[in-house]
Motif scaffolding. Sequence first.
Motif, PDB file in Angstrom:
ATOM      1  N   PHE A  21       0.825  -1.204   0.000  1.00  0.00           N
ATOM      2  CA  PHE A  21       0.000   0.000   0.000  1.00  0.00           C
ATOM      3  C   PHE A  21       0.861   1.256   0.000  1.00  0.00           C
ATOM      4  O   PHE A  21       1.927   1.285   0.609  1.00  0.00           O
ATOM      5  CB  PHE A  21      -0.873   0.056   1.259  1.00  0.00           C
ATOM      6  CG  PHE A  21      -1.848  -1.068   1.386  1.00  0.00           C
ATOM      7  CD1 PHE A  21      -3.100  -0.999   0.795  1.00  0.00           C
ATOM      8  CD2 PHE A  21      -1.513  -2.200   2.114  1.00  0.00           C
ATOM      9  CE1 PHE A  21      -3.993  -2.047   0.925  1.00  0.00           C
ATOM     10  CE2 PHE A  21      -2.409  -3.251   2.250  1.00  0.00           C
ATOM     11  CZ  PHE A  21      -3.655  -3.174   1.649  1.00  0.00           C
ATOM     12  N   SER A  22       0.350   2.295  -0.662  1.00  0.00           N
ATOM     13  CA  SER A  22       0.899   3.629  -0.464  1.00  0.00           C
ATOM     14  C   SER A  22      -0.039   4.339   0.511  1.00  0.00           C
ATOM     15  O   SER A  22      -1.215   3.992   0.625  1.00  0.00           O
ATOM     16  CB  SER A  22       0.994   4.397  -1.786  1.00  0.00           C
ATOM     17  OG  SER A  22      -0.301   4.618  -2.320  1.00  0.00           O
ATOM     18  N   ILE A  23       0.489   5.304   1.217  1.00  0.00           N
ATOM     19  CA  ILE A  23      -0.285   5.999   2.243  1.00  0.00           C
ATOM     20  C   ILE A  23      -0.681   7.370   1.725  1.00  0.00           C
ATOM     21  O   ILE A  23       0.165   8.148   1.267  1.00  0.00           O
ATOM     22  CB  ILE A  23       0.539   6.132   3.540  1.00  0.00           C
ATOM     23  CG1 ILE A  23       0.884   4.738   4.063  1.00  0.00           C
ATOM     24  CG2 ILE A  23      -0.228   6.942   4.581  1.00  0.00           C
ATOM     25  CD1 ILE A  23       1.896   4.737   5.199  1.00  0.00           C
ATOM     26  N   GLY A  69       5.463   1.498  -2.808  1.00  0.00           N
ATOM     27  CA  GLY A  69       4.585   1.396  -1.655  1.00  0.00           C
ATOM     28  C   GLY A  69       5.351   1.679  -0.385  1.00  0.00           C
ATOM     29  O   GLY A  69       6.583   1.653  -0.355  1.00  0.00           O
ATOM     30  N   GLU A  70       4.608   1.957   0.683  1.00  0.00           N
ATOM     31  CA  GLU A  70       5.242   2.281   1.960  1.00  0.00           C
ATOM     32  C   GLU A  70       4.985   1.236   3.039  1.00  0.00           C
ATOM     33  O   GLU A  70       5.698   1.185   4.030  1.00  0.00           O
ATOM     34  CB  GLU A  70       4.728   3.639   2.435  1.00  0.00           C
ATOM     35  CG  GLU A  70       5.086   4.750   1.458  1.00  0.00           C
ATOM     36  CD  GLU A  70       4.285   5.999   1.718  1.00  0.00           C
ATOM     37  OE1 GLU A  70       4.725   6.801   2.553  1.00  0.00           O
ATOM     38  OE2 GLU A  70       3.226   6.164   1.099  1.00  0.00           O
ATOM     39  N   LEU A  71       3.945   0.438   2.834  1.00  0.00           N
ATOM     40  CA  LEU A  71       3.566  -0.555   3.823  1.00  0.00           C
ATOM     41  C   LEU A  71       3.211  -1.857   3.119  1.00  0.00           C
ATOM     42  O   LEU A  71       2.481  -1.845   2.123  1.00  0.00           O
ATOM     43  CB  LEU A  71       2.350  -0.075   4.625  1.00  0.00           C
ATOM     44  CG  LEU A  71       1.726  -1.078   5.591  1.00  0.00           C
ATOM     45  CD1 LEU A  71       2.668  -1.351   6.766  1.00  0.00           C
ATOM     46  CD2 LEU A  71       0.378  -0.580   6.083  1.00  0.00           C
ATOM     47  N   MET A  72       3.741  -2.958   3.638  1.00  0.00           N
ATOM     48  CA  MET A  72       3.368  -4.265   3.112  1.00  0.00           C
ATOM     49  C   MET A  72       2.740  -5.072   4.233  1.00  0.00           C
ATOM     50  O   MET A  72       3.257  -5.104   5.357  1.00  0.00           O
ATOM     51  CB  MET A  72       4.576  -5.023   2.558  1.00  0.00           C
ATOM     52  CG  MET A  72       4.206  -6.403   2.028  1.00  0.00           C
ATOM     53  SD  MET A  72       5.542  -7.245   1.143  1.00  0.00           S
ATOM     54  CE  MET A  72       6.779  -7.391   2.411  1.00  0.00           C
ATOM     55  N   LEU A  73       1.618  -5.706   3.930  1.00  0.00           N
ATOM     56  CA  LEU A  73       0.998  -6.653   4.842  1.00  0.00           C
ATOM     57  C   LEU A  73       1.141  -8.032   4.209  1.00  0.00           C
ATOM     58  O   LEU A  73       0.820  -8.213   3.028  1.00  0.00           O
ATOM     59  CB  LEU A  73      -0.482  -6.323   5.058  1.00  0.00           C
ATOM     60  CG  LEU A  73      -0.778  -4.950   5.657  1.00  0.00           C
ATOM     61  CD1 LEU A  73      -2.286  -4.717   5.728  1.00  0.00           C
ATOM     62  CD2 LEU A  73      -0.148  -4.811   7.032  1.00  0.00           C
TER      63      LEU A  73
END
Length: 123
Positions: A21-23, A69-73
């Motif tokens: 995800f990008s924030i 992206g800045e966050l990976m789940l």
Amino acid sequence: MTTIAHPPETLEGWYTLHQVFSIDRRALRALDDATRRRQEQQLCVALTELASPEDGGWSAPARLIGSTGELMLVHFRPTLDALGAVQQRLAREPLMDAMHPVYSFLSVTEAGLYHITAQLAKD
């Protein structure tokens, strides 16, 4: 005599979903402090629940550096339905509205039975 080649047998394992995800920082800044904190707490509760579900698996967040992206789940679950439940659970969280999907990847782990296949081919 012709030798018949047999593909290696495998056993399906667990299903894995990577979500990047990008924030949307502008959307986060538009929230008042109390709303943003409440939404952050709600998302933390959801991620804690997803981290070690009763039916098996795990989920973990990772901050990305040098990516679009800045966050990976990352989510591991024993079934595709369980992964679908993860997606639905996260979609209910208001803070996820400020997270824009950049990339996702679904895979299934497998246990190779190469040595057994080779032995069966010899017999």
